[in-house]
Design a protein around this motif. Structure first.
Motif, short mmCIF file in Angstrom:
data_model
loop_
_atom_site.label_atom_id
_atom_site.label_comp_id
_atom_site.label_asym_id
_atom_site.label_seq_id
_atom_site.Cartn_x
_atom_site.Cartn_y
_atom_site.Cartn_z
N PHE A 209 0.81 -1.22 0.00
CA PHE A 209 0.00 0.00 0.00
C PHE A 209 0.84 1.27 0.00
O PHE A 209 0.31 2.37 0.17
CB PHE A 209 -0.97 0.00 1.18
N VAL A 217 -6.66 2.84 3.75
CA VAL A 217 -7.03 2.11 2.53
C VAL A 217 -8.49 1.70 2.58
O VAL A 217 -9.23 1.88 1.61
CB VAL A 217 -6.12 0.87 2.35
N VAL A 276 -5.41 -3.80 -3.14
CA VAL A 276 -6.21 -4.06 -1.94
C VAL A 276 -6.84 -5.45 -1.99
O VAL A 276 -6.93 -6.15 -0.98
CB VAL A 276 -7.28 -2.96 -1.74
#
Length: 341
Positions: A209, A217, A276
């Motif tokens: 990330f 996120v 993700v």
């Protein structure tokens, strides 16, 4: 005793309404009649429609609210709320006109709920719809202090002859995908279980990330697709169907915009699964099929167009700085989505 002794502060409720009044008024558009404080909101149907059809939708944010409350960050879930409702209304070809919200809490925290409403106002402005009114319910003993729930209600309008109901879709039509901004507002019960069972903290920053924490996120708000899609609708393009990819992912939502005896063959190689979802699959040891059945996997919205209008549609979206790609093709079938295996 009085109402305050029972846990309900009427004066605080009035002060809260006064506090959010400017946020609400900033969302007004032509058609709004009156203001806050009445028993209902009033909206005049715009001129220029021959046979207007009103399209309504309602939704919530789900257990993503648990994350917002745990991290004490409440300014994004209102955007989620508007997006979940307005994007649904959009799939019928309708332009969102106005929005209502319902906020319920155990004890009214003016600062906390003002953040929530500020997100709702941002979402409404992005969607081009007015925040016409709402309800804030203080319910001591029903919700623990600090917790709240929200629901939204959106009404849009479309000319009857332009209403999309699946009957316009033809075999050979092309599915064009618009990207999601992340997990959006579905699958958070699984997200939270993966975080808890894996011993992760919302402040953790996995390398994938690039410096963002898990909390940042997973609080990324749902993307609104109203403006780029309405621009497509203003052009002479054969748009035959649209789908908002929410809970159940592509397998459940894409068939909802098809006609009878139709399926879609997806080109799974046409896009790269966002980080993700890669992280969730690995961290939770979630099989690919379950991932596609739960999450949007990077596809937030799908437009079904005539083959002759594919390039024009992609060109229009590109002009609007809206990324899009050819996702697949409508084929004969029984409402399934092929190619995800």
């Amino acid at each position: 005793m009085d109402y305050r002794d029972a846990g309900v502060n009427i004066e605080a409720g009035r002060a809260f309404v006064n506090r959010i009044e400017s946020l609400v008024k900033d969302t007004y558009r032509p058609g709004v009649l009156g203001g806050l404080g009445g028993f209902g909101g009033y909206f005049e149907i715009p001129q220029g429609y021959n046979k207007p059809v009103l399209v309504s939708g309602t939704d919530g944010v789900g257990t993503k609210l648990k994350l917002a409350q745990q991290l004490n960050r409440h300014d994004t879930v209102g955007i989620d709320l508007v997006a979940m409702c307005a994007n649904d209304v959009l799939t019928s070809g309708a332009e969102p006109l106005y929005f209502l919200d319902y906020l319920a809490t155990g004890k009214l925290d003016s600062e906390q709920l003002a953040q929530v409403v500020s997100g709702v106002a941002i979402g409404c402005r992005d969607a081009g719809c007015a925040l016409l009114g709402g309800e804030t319910a203080e319910m001591p003993g029903f919700y623990p202090d600090g917790e709240y729930d929200i629901a939204g209600f959106c009404v849009g309008i479309v000319e009857k002859e332009q209403l999309l109901d699946g009957s316009q879709v033809k075999v050979g039509d092309v599915a064009i995908a618009l990207p999601s901004s992340g997990v959006h507002s579905n699958g958070y019960s699984l997200v939270r279980k993966i975080i808890a069972d894996g011993g992760y903290s919302w402040s953790d920053c996995p390398e994938i990330f690039q410096g963002q924490s898990l909390g940042e996120v997973f609080l990324t708000p749902t993307r609104l697709y109203i403006q780029p899609i309405l621009e497509l609708r203003r052009q002479d393009l054969e748009i035959h169907g649209m789908a908002h990819i929410t809970g159940g992912g592509l397998p459940e939502n894409l068939p909802r915009c098809l006609g009878e005896k139709q399926s879609v063959r997806i080109d799974k190689a046409s896009w790269e699964i966002p980080p993700v979802f890669q992280w969730l699959a690995e961290a939770g040891t979630v099989p690919s099929e379950a991932m596609f059945d739960t999450f949007n996997m990077g596809v937030g919205f799908v437009v079904i167009v005539s083959p002759r209008d594919v390039e024009a549609t992609l060109g229009s979206l590109n002009t609007q700085q809206q990324r899009a790609w050819v996702l697949g093709e409508v084929i004969d079938g029984e409402g399934d989505i092929l190619g995800l295996g």
